[in-house]
Enzyme design. Sequence first.
Site: not given
Ligand code: FUB
Length: 325
Positions: A18, A225
């Site tokens: 991320d 997301e």
């Molecule tokens: O790293 C945890 C979660 O996985 C992140 O918040 C999302 O964007 C995905 O990458």
Amino acid sequence: MEKTKPNEPIVKHIYTADPSAHVFEGKIYIYPSHDLDHDGPSNDNGDQYAMEDYHVLSMDNMDSPVVDHGEVLHVKDVPWATKQMWAPDAAFKNETYYLFFPARDKEGIFRIGVATSSTPAGPFKAEENYIPGSFSIDPAVLVDEDGRAYCYFGGLWGGQLEKWQTGEFKPDAEGPAATAPALGPRVAEMNEDMLTFKGEVKEISIVDEEGNPIVAGDEDRRFFEGPWMHKYNGKYYLSYSTGTTHKIVYAIGDNPQGPFVFKGTILNPVSGWTTHHSIVEFEDKWYLFYHDCSLSGGVNHKRSVKYAELKYNEDGTIQTVIPNK
Ligand code: FUB
């Protein structure tokens, strides 16, 4: 220390994911999640992403080794948070560096917190409480050229965005029907203090070239997301993960709060379930920072940050990056 190379893990001594990359003080600073090296079970709620702290990484330039500035914030030092320190971002304003991060509060609800530092490498000191009115995951903060700052956030499934459709947390709420408009990422303008939202949280509209909303069943294009915002030639580029179809895609708009018109794919699927990125300009070139699971042999929660050069076409569209797996 080894030099970095495109499409290779930028560090191998820890798992990182991320990545939010920024140019601060003439260097590239990367604010990633710090994946734990555990062998616990996985589920759709994302319990395997059990991260507890953040490290800051930096590079003097794209050829230089990466410096790990060590742990800059641990969940035990965040008064309101209990677990799952997911994808963070950073911003600079008021002579202060702000680290924005999601974590579960004492009721198990994801909220977004802020921590501050006088240097981009931290350490960061967390505020007593999360940002009032914040929810869900994956904050990304744009400080616009006029000084106004916007916090983008949201994530489906384990990120809980479905549960906030009424404006209140409903633990059993499900997402919209396949033919209904998809849930959009959220945006809130930040107050001058960068610690609180200025007004109401708004839902961002993402539409196709005809102006029709992208629907929830359109999993190749709908928001899942990891929102990111950058500007190129005066336009606002909203990019994000499609989750179940594992792409990073983008949409362009004239206003930081939307609407945005869907344009295409920035990054094809990488190894591993999640995909998450940031985009930054450095020394007249553009870079995509992303992660994959190649270093761990494909373990979804053991990811590694990489980068690739990003190229635009003359019309402002972005050339798709094909990752090596
Ligand atoms: O790293 C945890 C979660 O996985 C992140 O918040 C999302 O964007 C995905 O990458």
